[in-house]
Design a protein around this motif. Structure first.
Motif, PDB file in Angstrom:
ATOM      1  N   LEU A 185       0.820  -1.214   0.000  1.00 15.53           N
ATOM      2  CA  LEU A 185       0.000   0.000   0.000  1.00 15.53           C
ATOM      3  C   LEU A 185       0.853   1.263   0.000  1.00 15.53           C
ATOM      4  N   THR A 186       1.952   1.252   0.748  1.00 14.50           N
ATOM      5  CA  THR A 186       2.768   2.465   0.873  1.00 14.50           C
ATOM      6  C   THR A 186       3.800   2.613  -0.238  1.00 14.50           C
ATOM      7  N   VAL A 187       3.920   1.636  -1.127  1.00 18.81           N
ATOM      8  CA  VAL A 187       4.921   1.736  -2.201  1.00 18.81           C
ATOM      9  C   VAL A 187       4.286   1.620  -3.577  1.00 18.81           C
ATOM     10  N   SER A 188       2.981   1.907  -3.667  1.00 16.92           N
ATOM     11  CA  SER A 188       2.260   1.676  -4.918  1.00 16.92           C
ATOM     12  C   SER A 188       1.497   2.890  -5.416  1.00 16.92           C
ATOM     13  N   ASN A 189       1.618   4.043  -4.755  1.00 13.34           N
ATOM     14  CA  ASN A 189       0.877   5.262  -5.090  1.00 13.34           C
ATOM     15  C   ASN A 189      -0.608   5.172  -4.751  1.00 13.34           C
ATOM     16  N   LEU A 190      -1.032   4.101  -4.104  1.00  9.83           N
ATOM     17  CA  LEU A 190      -2.442   3.968  -3.770  1.00  9.83           C
ATOM     18  C   LEU A 190      -2.871   4.947  -2.684  1.00  9.83           C
ATOM     19  N   LEU A 191      -1.978   5.234  -1.735  1.00 11.17           N
ATOM     20  CA  LEU A 191      -2.314   6.131  -0.632  1.00 11.17           C
ATOM     21  C   LEU A 191      -1.790   7.538  -0.844  1.00 11.17           C
ATOM     22  N   PHE A 192      -0.610   7.662  -1.454  1.00 13.74           N
ATOM     23  CA  PHE A 192       0.032   8.959  -1.686  1.00 13.74           C
ATOM     24  C   PHE A 192       1.106   8.760  -2.740  1.00 13.74           C
ATOM     25  N   PRO A 193       1.569   9.837  -3.384  1.00 11.93           N
ATOM     26  CA  PRO A 193       2.606   9.685  -4.420  1.00 11.93           C
ATOM     27  C   PRO A 193       3.933   9.269  -3.818  1.00 11.93           C
ATOM     28  N   ILE A 194       4.620   8.354  -4.485  1.00 11.43           N
ATOM     29  CA  ILE A 194       5.903   7.878  -3.969  1.00 11.43           C
ATOM     30  C   ILE A 194       7.073   8.246  -4.873  1.00 11.43           C
ATOM     31  N   GLY A 195       6.818   8.827  -6.030  1.00 15.34           N
ATOM     32  CA  GLY A 195       7.915   9.292  -6.876  1.00 15.34           C
ATOM     33  C   GLY A 195       8.260   8.390  -8.034  1.00 15.34           C
ATOM     34  N   VAL A 196       7.762   7.154  -8.050  1.00 11.96           N
ATOM     35  CA  VAL A 196       7.975   6.247  -9.181  1.00 11.96           C
ATOM     36  C   VAL A 196       6.675   5.495  -9.434  1.00 11.96           C
ATOM     37  N   LEU A 197       6.482   5.060 -10.666  1.00 13.93           N
ATOM     38  CA  LEU A 197       5.312   4.230 -10.953  1.00 13.93           C
ATOM     39  C   LEU A 197       5.547   2.818 -10.429  1.00 13.93           C
ATOM     40  N   ILE A 198       6.682   2.234 -10.829  1.00 13.71           N
ATOM     41  CA  ILE A 198       7.094   0.913 -10.346  1.00 13.71           C
ATOM     42  C   ILE A 198       8.602   0.946 -10.172  1.00 13.71           C
ATOM     43  N   ALA A 199       9.069   0.420  -9.062  1.00 15.61           N
ATOM     44  CA  ALA A 199      10.505   0.219  -8.862  1.00 15.61           C
ATOM     45  C   ALA A 199      10.681  -1.129  -8.191  1.00 15.61           C
ATOM     46  N   GLU A 200      11.485  -1.977  -8.784  1.00 14.16           N
ATOM     47  CA  GLU A 200      11.638  -3.335  -8.260  1.00 14.16           C
ATOM     48  C   GLU A 200      12.133  -3.336  -6.819  1.00 14.16           C
ATOM     49  N   ARG A 201      12.987  -2.372  -6.464  1.00  8.48           N
ATOM     50  CA  ARG A 201      13.538  -2.367  -5.110  1.00  8.48           C
ATOM     51  C   ARG A 201      12.445  -2.199  -4.056  1.00  8.48           C
ATOM     52  N   THR A 202      11.362  -1.482  -4.393  1.00  7.25           N
ATOM     53  CA  THR A 202      10.306  -1.247  -3.417  1.00  7.25           C
ATOM     54  C   THR A 202       9.480  -2.502  -3.144  1.00  7.25           C
ATOM     55  N   LEU A 203       9.641  -3.529  -3.971  1.00  9.30           N
ATOM     56  CA  LEU A 203       8.878  -4.771  -3.800  1.00  9.30           C
ATOM     57  C   LEU A 203       9.657  -5.827  -3.018  1.00  9.30           C
ATOM     58  N   TYR A 204      10.802  -5.443  -2.466  1.00  6.94           N
ATOM     59  CA  TYR A 204      11.614  -6.397  -1.701  1.00  6.94           C
ATOM     60  C   TYR A 204      10.815  -6.980  -0.536  1.00  6.94           C
ATOM     61  N   LEU A 205      10.216  -6.135   0.281  1.00  7.59           N
ATOM     62  CA  LEU A 205       9.428  -6.624   1.422  1.00  7.59           C
ATOM     63  C   LEU A 205       8.110  -7.256   0.985  1.00  7.59           C
ATOM     64  N   PRO A 206       7.324  -6.648   0.082  1.00  5.44           N
ATOM     65  CA  PRO A 206       6.091  -7.314  -0.364  1.00  5.44           C
ATOM     66  C   PRO A 206       6.323  -8.694  -0.970  1.00  5.44           C
ATOM     67  N   SER A 207       7.518  -8.924  -1.550  1.00  2.00           N
ATOM     68  CA  SER A 207       7.760 -10.212  -2.206  1.00  2.00           C
ATOM     69  C   SER A 207       7.807 -11.370  -1.228  1.00  2.00           C
ATOM     70  N   MET A 208       7.858 -11.095   0.079  1.00  2.00           N
ATOM     71  CA  MET A 208       7.782 -12.201   1.039  1.00  2.00           C
ATOM     72  C   MET A 208       6.443 -12.923   0.928  1.00  2.00           C
ATOM     73  N   ALA A 209       5.474 -12.288   0.282  1.00  2.00           N
ATOM     74  CA  ALA A 209       4.175 -12.931   0.094  1.00  2.00           C
ATOM     75  C   ALA A 209       4.308 -14.222  -0.699  1.00  2.00           C
TER      76      ALA A 209
END
Length: 669
Positions: free
Chosen positions: A339-363
């Motif tokens: 939620l916090t790295v996807s622009n869903l709640l607020f702008p994060i500065g990138v559309l997609i960045a692989e590094r931001t998915l490091y923690l979500p990828s534990m799914a």
């Protein structure tokens, strides 16, 4: 070591070895992309003495307030690593590998609490070698992701390991606060820790969904949650102060207008299917996801609808956690952390960045572990007992090979850009990169084609517009260059490079008053007086204010050490025009010394020297410069006004190398 101990330690050592092995070749990487500005060229990182500068300034060394990032622990650890290794990149990469191994170990231990050790081993192996993690581990600034994950997963493990049916002790609560502090001082998305702790409790069935059960849970969780809330409040107070009265910055993702205001949510939904694909099917990966690899949307499209449906399905699965943890917990982990790295709640500065998915990828690791545990509870055929481990082994090996081969893409900025050009030439950044290279090779027509193509793909990147305009100025196309620069300035008037380049273009067009305004604006946005003075001097000279121009040129060379070689040539010409030929020649000697063998600059010095000997700059020739084909003084305008002759040398005099472009890979959370 006993057999039992060896059996228990074996999986731990294997997942650590796998995490280290697949990234071993990243030790040969240098500093790439954001590493350059944040580590290699960042004075804060090169010293440990000024802790206030390290801990109480924004993350980015420039545009820090605009971008809205504050990660002091990461900057401090960069400074420690720089000190230990004297700036050697391999030290940073070794630390990144160690951090990734540590996170992988914690993932194993957490999944073991939620399933069993065998299932956790399978899930942790997938996490160790996942190709999506390459950017976070092989690029040094990815340490922000690794440290935040270390704190968050460690806190979840500590929370999950408490005795059943008991409240959280003071000691455990304080440890949770410490891990939360490590995470949130490394990267902002750690704010989701309380939600992750609740998800872990639901997965362990510690929460009874009844009035009495919920009240009992609230009473037991009150103390750790209150301490976490106080820690967050303290963090936000410091953040607000460091970022000059803002919490999220004033312009996250300055080059991506579609991630702000009314289009942000649409583009977040457009990207959501890609986020799931990258985590579960990481076949097509890229160092950058700029247009037109993914085209921005400004209205409802099929992909935004699909994204909304997938988001709804993920939410429904997450809500099933209390009743079906095996299905619900992986979805809950992904949803909370994305939620916090996807622009869903607020702008994060990138559309997609692989590094931001490091923690979500534990799914995906949780899916593997839960599926493995569920499979173990079912009566199995002998064939299935062989096929499932064999399939996992093949997946882990293939993923490990993919990760190993991707690591060198992050060796340097050039290799990163080349990888984008190689994998996704439809990206405007790929075309932009190709144009830069072709220009360096002297293929101007090819460079023009690719600059134009990059601009047509995405015309709202002020840095691209500035660089394309620089190329056009070199080609003598001042009018088109001015159009691009004025648009770039309209987009981001606070960028020094764009401001100075626009001033230079105004000089080339003979708009000296506008050029002087740009020199004033450069100072207003924080550029030093010394850096803006060459533009000011050239503008004053073009306006005919020789006395002030002469004083400014003297200031320029006096405040720039040896001085830019072209600046000395400009001063020499001015001295000659004011009847000081001996001083003019001394200025040329200083310029030759500063030129350090640069043939084009030395030729400029020789020509100016020849002009002085001919008297081209005396009172009888106040507006002329250079020599004609016969060796005399022509009636042409002054050669020193950029955009006429010697454009590269003279633009370099006006545009000092200290200005910085707008970062292209910023992620706000």
């Amino acid at each position: 070591m006993s057999t039992t101990t060896a059996r228990r330690a074996g999986p731990l050592l294997l997942v650590i070895a796998a995490a280290c092995l697949v990234y071993a070749n990243s030790l040969f990487n240098g500093f790439a992309f954001d590493d350059v500005a944040i580590i290699r060229d960042n004075a804060r990182v090169h010293q440990l003495a000024d802790l206030r500068e390290i801990w109480l300034t924004p993350y980015w060394p420039y545009f820090g307030v605009e971008l809205g990032l504050w990660r002091p622990l990461v900057i401090f650890l960069y400074a420690v690593q720089w000190s230990l290794g004297d700036g050697s990149p391999w030290v940073f990469h070794a630390v990144s590998i160690a951090l990734h191994a540590g996170v992988t170990l914690l993932v194993f231990l957490l999944l073991a609490r939620l399933t069993n050790r065998t299932a956790a081993f399978a899930g942790a192996l997938v996490f160790a070698v996942h190709p999506l993690h390459t950017e976070a581990v092989a690029n040094v600034v990815g340490q922000a992701e690794l440290l935040a994950a270390l704190g968050l997963v460690g806190a979840c493990l500590l929370h999950a390991a408490r005795p059943p049916g008991s409240a959280t002790s003071w000691g455990r609560s304080c440890a949770l606060v410490a891990l939360f502090a490590v995470a949130i001082l490394s990267k902002e998305h750690a704010v989701v820790l309380p939600a992750l702790l609740v998800a872990v409790d639901l997965a362990q069935r510690r929460i009874v969904l009844s009035r009495r059960g919920l009240l009992a849970y609230i009473e037991a969780a009150a103390m750790p949650m209150l301490l976490l809330a106080c820690t967050l409040a303290l963090y936000l107070t410091f953040r607000y102060d460091v970022l000059a009265g803002t919490l999220l910055g004033t312009e996250a993702g300055p080059q991506l207008h579609f991630l702000r205001e009314e289009f942000r949510l649409l583009n977040a939904l457009r990207a959501f299917p890609e986020l799931l694909r990258l985590i579960f099917f990481p076949l097509d990966l890229s160092a950058d996801y700029a247009p037109a690899m993914i085209l921005p949307v400004e209205s409802l499209t099929l992909m935004t609808v699909i994204g909304a449906l997938l988001l709804a399905a993920t939410t429904i699965l997450a809500l099933m956690t209390p009743w079906h943890p095996a299905a619900g917990f992986p979805a809950a982990w992904f949803l909370i952390t994305v939620l916090t790295v996807s622009n869903l709640l607020f702008p994060i500065g990138v559309l997609i960045a692989e590094r931001t998915l490091y923690l979500p990828s534990m799914a995906v690791s949780a899916v593997v572990a839960c599926a493995w545990a569920a499979e173990a509870r079912q009566p199995q055929l002998r064939l299935r007992r062989v096929l499932v481990p064999a399939a996992l082994t093949v997946i882990v090996i293939l993923a490990g090979i993919r990760t190993w081969t991707r690591n060198p893409d992050w060796k340097s900025t050039q290799t990163v850009l080349y990888s984008v050009l190689r994998d996704h030439p439809e990206s405007y950044k790929a075309q932009w990169t190709h144009a830069n290279w072709q220009w360096q090779l002297g293929h101007e027509n090819v460079a023009r084609y690719h600059y134009e193509l990059a601009w047509r793909i995405y015309p709202n990147d002020s840095q691209l517009l500035t660089e394309y305009a620089n190329f056009l100025l070199d080609q003598g196309e001042t009018d088109r260059a001015l159009q691009l620069l004025e648009r770039a300035f309209e987009l981001h008037s606070y960028v020094p490079r764009t401001t100075l380049m626009l001033g230079t273009a105004y000089l080339a067009a003979g708009r000296y008053s506008d050029a002087l305004d740009m020199a004033d604006h450069a100072v207003d946005i924080g550029l030093s007086q010394a850096a803006s003075m060459p533009l000011r001097a050239a503008a004053l000279e073009g306006m005919g204010d020789d006395d002030r121009a002469f004083a400014v040129w003297q200031y320029v060379v006096r405040h720039s050490a040896l001085g830019n070689p072209a600046e000395w040539a400009l001063l020499a010409r001015k001295l000659a025009r004011d009847q000081h030929p001996d001083e003019a020649r001394r200025a040329l000697q200083r310029g030759r010394h500063a030129a350090a063998g640069d043939a084009s600059v030395l030729a400029l010095m020789d020509r100016v020297d020849h002009e002085i000997a001919l008297g081209c700059h005396d009172a009888a020739h106040p507006a002329t410069s250079g020599t004609d084909s016969a060796g005399g003084c022509p009636d042409a305008p002054a050669v020193f006004i950029p955009g006429l002759q010697n454009a590269n040398v003279l633009r370099n005099a006006i545009l000092p190398d200290l200005t910085a472009p707008v970062p292209g890979g910023v992620d706000g959370m």
